[in-house]
Write a protein that holds these residues in place. Structure first.
Motif, PDB file in Angstrom:
ATOM      1  N   THR A   2       4.471  11.212   0.472  1.00 25.66           N
ATOM      2  CA  THR A   2       3.950   9.881   0.175  1.00 25.66           C
ATOM      3  C   THR A   2       4.948   8.719   0.732  1.00 25.66           C
ATOM      4  O   THR A   2       6.263   8.761   0.706  1.00 25.66           O
ATOM      5  CB  THR A   2       4.071   9.593  -1.445  1.00 25.66           C
ATOM      6  N   CYS A  33      11.422   4.759  -0.175  1.00 27.10           N
ATOM      7  CA  CYS A  33      10.009   4.378   0.199  1.00 27.10           C
ATOM      8  C   CYS A  33       9.258   5.734   0.507  1.00 27.10           C
ATOM      9  O   CYS A  33       7.891   5.940   0.684  1.00 27.10           O
ATOM     10  CB  CYS A  33      10.196   3.559   1.462  1.00 27.10           C
ATOM     11  N   THR A  34       9.952   6.989   0.791  1.00 25.96           N
ATOM     12  CA  THR A  34       9.605   8.121   1.105  1.00 25.96           C
ATOM     13  C   THR A  34       9.712   9.247  -0.008  1.00 25.96           C
ATOM     14  O   THR A  34      11.006   9.165  -0.462  1.00 25.96           O
ATOM     15  CB  THR A  34       9.972   8.752   2.601  1.00 25.96           C
ATOM     16  N   SER A  35       8.718  10.084  -0.222  1.00 26.67           N
ATOM     17  CA  SER A  35       9.046  11.115  -1.184  1.00 26.67           C
ATOM     18  C   SER A  35       8.191  12.216  -0.927  1.00 26.67           C
ATOM     19  O   SER A  35       7.238  12.273   0.041  1.00 26.67           O
ATOM     20  CB  SER A  35       8.735  10.810  -2.682  1.00 26.67           C
ATOM     21  N   GLU A  93       0.868  -1.041   0.040  1.00 24.97           N
ATOM     22  CA  GLU A  93      -0.079  -0.153   0.040  1.00 24.97           C
ATOM     23  C   GLU A  93       0.857   1.360  -0.161  1.00 24.97           C
ATOM     24  O   GLU A  93       2.143   1.319   0.648  1.00 24.97           O
ATOM     25  CB  GLU A  93      -0.983   0.203   1.242  1.00 24.97           C
ATOM     26  N   THR A  94       0.185   2.338  -0.463  1.00 25.78           N
ATOM     27  CA  THR A  94       0.758   3.647  -0.600  1.00 25.78           C
ATOM     28  C   THR A  94       0.187   4.575   0.301  1.00 25.78           C
ATOM     29  O   THR A  94      -1.042   4.608   0.295  1.00 25.78           O
ATOM     30  CB  THR A  94       1.231   4.146  -1.939  1.00 25.78           C
ATOM     31  N   ASP A 153       5.692   4.518   0.373  1.00 26.90           N
ATOM     32  CA  ASP A 153       5.252   3.428  -0.453  1.00 26.90           C
ATOM     33  C   ASP A 153       5.824   2.196   0.577  1.00 26.90           C
ATOM     34  O   ASP A 153       7.148   2.112   0.542  1.00 26.90           O
ATOM     35  CB  ASP A 153       6.005   3.398  -1.953  1.00 26.90           C
ATOM     36  N   SER A 154       4.815   1.549   0.769  1.00 31.15           N
ATOM     37  CA  SER A 154       5.385   0.237   1.768  1.00 31.15           C
ATOM     38  C   SER A 154       5.677  -0.896   1.010  1.00 31.15           C
ATOM     39  O   SER A 154       5.955  -2.252   1.799  1.00 31.15           O
ATOM     40  CB  SER A 154       4.175  -0.143   2.471  1.00 31.15           C
ATOM     41  N   ARG A 155       5.931  -1.117  -0.427  1.00 31.15           N
ATOM     42  CA  ARG A 155       6.507  -2.216  -1.029  1.00 31.15           C
ATOM     43  C   ARG A 155       8.003  -2.544  -0.731  1.00 31.15           C
ATOM     44  O   ARG A 155       8.479  -1.494  -0.616  1.00 31.15           O
ATOM     45  CB  ARG A 155       6.601  -1.755  -2.547  1.00 31.15           C
TER      46      ARG A 155
END
Length: 136
Positions: A103, A82-84, A55-56, A105-107
């Motif tokens: 943002t 993972c962070t932006s 999930e993002t 991103d948990s991938r």
């Protein structure tokens, strides 16, 4: 009716005293920036809660300028991809706010995450924002 009249009277009296209302962010968290906070390298934590792997999360926050001069977000550094951060590079005057969209991103991430973002402001100043999230 009576309640409306009292509220209207209170608004008129506040206006007559020369008080201006504080700026209101249209949603999201507000982080207040002062000269002393930026000089000392202030910090805060943004907690995003729990995410499922893949999930993002997107979170809007606001920086309120309570310094003596206009501020500009010049850059930011992160420890992982993972962070932006998306932000406007235009100056925002004292008393104004600047919207920032974070943002995560948990991938590829698992468990408790605590990621730092180091923001640089011009003319001078820094602020560290920690992003905390639990990835299932």
């Amino acid at each position: 009716m009576f309640r409306s009249a009292i509220l209207l009277l209170a608004a008129v009296l506040c206006g007559a005293c020369g008080h201006s209302p504080a700026p209101v962010a249209p949603g999201g968290r507000v982080i207040v920036l002062t000269d002393s906070l930026l000089e000392s390298g202030g910090r805060d934590t943004l907690r995003l809660g729990r995410l499922h792997s893949g999930e993002t999360a997107v979170s809007r926050l606001w920086f309120e300028n309570r310094t003596a001069h206009p501020l500009v977000i010049v850059s930011y550094e992160r420890t992982c991809g993972c962070t932006s951060l998306a932000f406007d590079s235009e100056p925002f005057a004292p008393g104004a706010m600047c919207a920032v969209e974070l943002t995560f991103d948990s991938r590829g991430e698992r468990g408790w995450q605590f990621k730092p973002l180091d923001l640089r402001f011009a003319p001078a100043g820094r602020f560290r924002l920690f992003v905390e999230v639990d990835v299932e």
